[in-house]
Design an enzyme around this catalytic site. Sequence first.
Site, PDB file in Angstrom:
ATOM      1  N   GLY A 173      27.400 -18.392  14.737  1.00 21.47           N
ATOM      2  CA  GLY A 173      28.562 -18.414  13.843  1.00 21.47           C
ATOM      3  C   GLY A 173      29.371 -19.693  13.824  1.00 21.47           C
ATOM      4  O   GLY A 173      29.959 -20.034  12.806  1.00 21.47           O
TER       5      GLY A 173
ATOM      6  N   GLU B 158      34.274 -21.478  19.052  1.00 25.53           N
ATOM      7  CA  GLU B 158      33.850 -20.179  18.520  1.00 25.53           C
ATOM      8  C   GLU B 158      34.175 -20.062  17.034  1.00 25.53           C
ATOM      9  O   GLU B 158      35.081 -20.731  16.539  1.00 25.53           O
ATOM     10  CB  GLU B 158      34.586 -19.045  19.252  1.00 25.53           C
ATOM     11  CG  GLU B 158      33.729 -18.206  20.181  1.00 25.53           C
ATOM     12  CD  GLU B 158      32.663 -17.362  19.481  1.00 25.53           C
ATOM     13  OE1 GLU B 158      32.221 -17.711  18.373  1.00 25.53           O
ATOM     14  OE2 GLU B 158      32.266 -16.351  20.071  1.00 25.53           O
ATOM     15  N   ASP B 159      33.458 -19.183  16.350  1.00 30.72           N
ATOM     16  CA  ASP B 159      33.777 -18.934  14.938  1.00 30.72           C
ATOM     17  C   ASP B 159      35.018 -18.062  14.821  1.00 30.72           C
ATOM     18  O   ASP B 159      35.907 -18.327  14.026  1.00 30.72           O
ATOM     19  CB  ASP B 159      32.586 -18.302  14.191  1.00 30.72           C
ATOM     20  CG  ASP B 159      32.051 -17.026  14.845  1.00 30.72           C
ATOM     21  OD1 ASP B 159      32.518 -16.627  15.926  1.00 30.72           O
ATOM     22  OD2 ASP B 159      31.149 -16.409  14.241  1.00 30.72           O
TER      23      ASP B 159
ATOM     24  N   ASP C 198      37.699 -11.940  17.844  1.00 32.80           N
ATOM     25  CA  ASP C 198      38.013 -10.659  17.208  1.00 32.80           C
ATOM     26  C   ASP C 198      38.568  -9.740  18.306  1.00 32.80           C
ATOM     27  O   ASP C 198      39.759  -9.808  18.632  1.00 32.80           O
ATOM     28  CB  ASP C 198      36.724 -10.150  16.564  1.00 32.80           C
ATOM     29  CG  ASP C 198      36.858  -8.834  15.814  1.00 32.80           C
ATOM     30  OD1 ASP C 198      37.985  -8.412  15.542  1.00 32.80           O
ATOM     31  OD2 ASP C 198      35.824  -8.229  15.494  1.00 32.80           O
TER      32      ASP C 198
ATOM     33  N   LYS D  47      41.631 -12.884  14.724  1.00 31.01           N
ATOM     34  CA  LYS D  47      42.224 -11.657  14.163  1.00 31.01           C
ATOM     35  C   LYS D  47      43.142 -11.107  15.237  1.00 31.01           C
ATOM     36  O   LYS D  47      42.709 -10.319  16.076  1.00 31.01           O
ATOM     37  CB  LYS D  47      41.129 -10.625  13.858  1.00 31.01           C
ATOM     38  CG  LYS D  47      40.178 -10.988  12.739  1.00 31.01           C
ATOM     39  CD  LYS D  47      39.125  -9.880  12.579  1.00 31.01           C
ATOM     40  CE  LYS D  47      38.137 -10.180  11.492  1.00 31.01           C
ATOM     41  NZ  LYS D  47      36.996  -9.221  11.487  1.00 31.01           N
TER      42      LYS D  47
ATOM     43  N   PHE E  50      36.896  -7.493   7.516  1.00 34.19           N
ATOM     44  CA  PHE E  50      35.603  -8.146   7.706  1.00 34.19           C
ATOM     45  C   PHE E  50      35.441  -9.278   6.695  1.00 34.19           C
ATOM     46  O   PHE E  50      35.666  -9.093   5.501  1.00 34.19           O
ATOM     47  CB  PHE E  50      34.456  -7.146   7.553  1.00 34.19           C
ATOM     48  CG  PHE E  50      33.147  -7.725   7.979  1.00 34.19           C
ATOM     49  CD1 PHE E  50      32.795  -7.772   9.321  1.00 34.19           C
ATOM     50  CD2 PHE E  50      32.270  -8.262   7.042  1.00 34.19           C
ATOM     51  CE1 PHE E  50      31.599  -8.341   9.720  1.00 34.19           C
ATOM     52  CE2 PHE E  50      31.071  -8.830   7.441  1.00 34.19           C
ATOM     53  CZ  PHE E  50      30.729  -8.871   8.767  1.00 34.19           C
ATOM     54  N   ILE E  51      35.055 -10.460   7.201  1.00 34.49           N
ATOM     55  CA  ILE E  51      34.905 -11.627   6.328  1.00 34.49           C
ATOM     56  C   ILE E  51      33.517 -12.256   6.511  1.00 34.49           C
ATOM     57  O   ILE E  51      32.851 -12.022   7.529  1.00 34.49           O
ATOM     58  CB  ILE E  51      36.012 -12.672   6.590  1.00 34.49           C
ATOM     59  CG1 ILE E  51      36.086 -13.069   8.079  1.00 34.49           C
ATOM     60  CG2 ILE E  51      37.370 -12.164   6.178  1.00 34.49           C
ATOM     61  CD1 ILE E  51      35.370 -14.282   8.436  1.00 34.49           C
TER      62      ILE E  51
ATOM     63  N   ASP F 283      28.631 -14.282   9.144  1.00 35.70           N
ATOM     64  CA  ASP F 283      27.616 -13.593   8.345  1.00 35.70           C
ATOM     65  C   ASP F 283      27.887 -12.103   8.190  1.00 35.70           C
ATOM     66  O   ASP F 283      28.632 -11.498   8.966  1.00 35.70           O
ATOM     67  CB  ASP F 283      26.255 -13.741   9.023  1.00 35.70           C
ATOM     68  CG  ASP F 283      26.163 -12.894  10.297  1.00 35.70           C
ATOM     69  OD1 ASP F 283      27.039 -13.044  11.174  1.00 35.70           O
ATOM     70  OD2 ASP F 283      25.246 -12.054  10.392  1.00 35.70           O
TER      71      ASP F 283
ATOM     72  N   ARG G 198      26.339 -17.074   5.760  1.00 40.72           N
ATOM     73  CA  ARG G 198      26.780 -18.148   6.670  1.00 40.72           C
ATOM     74  C   ARG G 198      26.923 -19.487   5.955  1.00 40.72           C
ATOM     75  O   ARG G 198      27.679 -20.347   6.372  1.00 40.72           O
ATOM     76  CB  ARG G 198      25.761 -18.351   7.797  1.00 40.72           C
ATOM     77  CG  ARG G 198      25.658 -17.219   8.787  1.00 40.72           C
ATOM     78  CD  ARG G 198      24.888 -17.697  10.020  1.00 40.72           C
ATOM     79  NE  ARG G 198      24.409 -16.586  10.825  1.00 40.72           N
ATOM     80  CZ  ARG G 198      25.152 -15.919  11.713  1.00 40.72           C
ATOM     81  NH1 ARG G 198      26.409 -16.247  11.901  1.00 40.72           N
ATOM     82  NH2 ARG G 198      24.628 -14.924  12.408  1.00 40.72           N
TER      83      ARG G 198
END
Length: 178
Positions: free
Chosen positions: A48, A102-103, A106, A134, A155-156, A162, A168
């Site tokens: 990610g 990190e992407d 969460d 988030k 959710f994105i 992805d 992605r």
Amino acid sequence: MNPIQIKDKKFALSIPDVEIQKAVREVGEAINRDLADKNPLFICVLNGAFMFAGDLMKTVNIPCEITFIKLSSYNGLYSTGAVKEMIGLNESVVGRNVVVVEDIVDTGLTMERILESLRAKGASEIKIATFLQKPDALQRDITVDYVAMRIPNDFIVGYGLDYDGYGRNLKDIYTVVD
Ligand code: IMP
């Protein structure tokens, strides 16, 4: 702007590319200021974070190294809760200043696992740079040092993130609508 379809879901544009680039540049500039004399090792968490790390490292202009690890906790839209082993870190982190790239943070379970592993391997100082956070989803006591953008608990996809392997490559961020 019309929603886009990825597999069985529709997604609507929520963060355009220009806003993303500005926010990522600001993180890079903060890192340049904070870590100029720390010779950091950046650890990009695949898959990610590949796009975030690529853009971030264009702004980072201090002496540093970058490497890549892989693990995953997601299966489709929902976290499986199970975080797999960290794989692929060949460099020694003993006594190093490390920046985990990190992407998204969460629930924080993935990051907790990465931090435990890096501490066990002897990293001296560990910072976290995440593209997204988030805050409402966080379940662990984790301090994120650098956050490009904070988003609601939806959710994105896009910019490295992805839905079941797709999306992605999108340069903007899209949020699920149905
Ligand atoms: P955590 O362990 O719950 O913090 O989840 C971290 C991982 O879940 C991230 O590295 C992402 O790969 C994935 N993830 C979390 N939220 C989303 C999302 O909204 N879209 C796509 N992937 C996500």
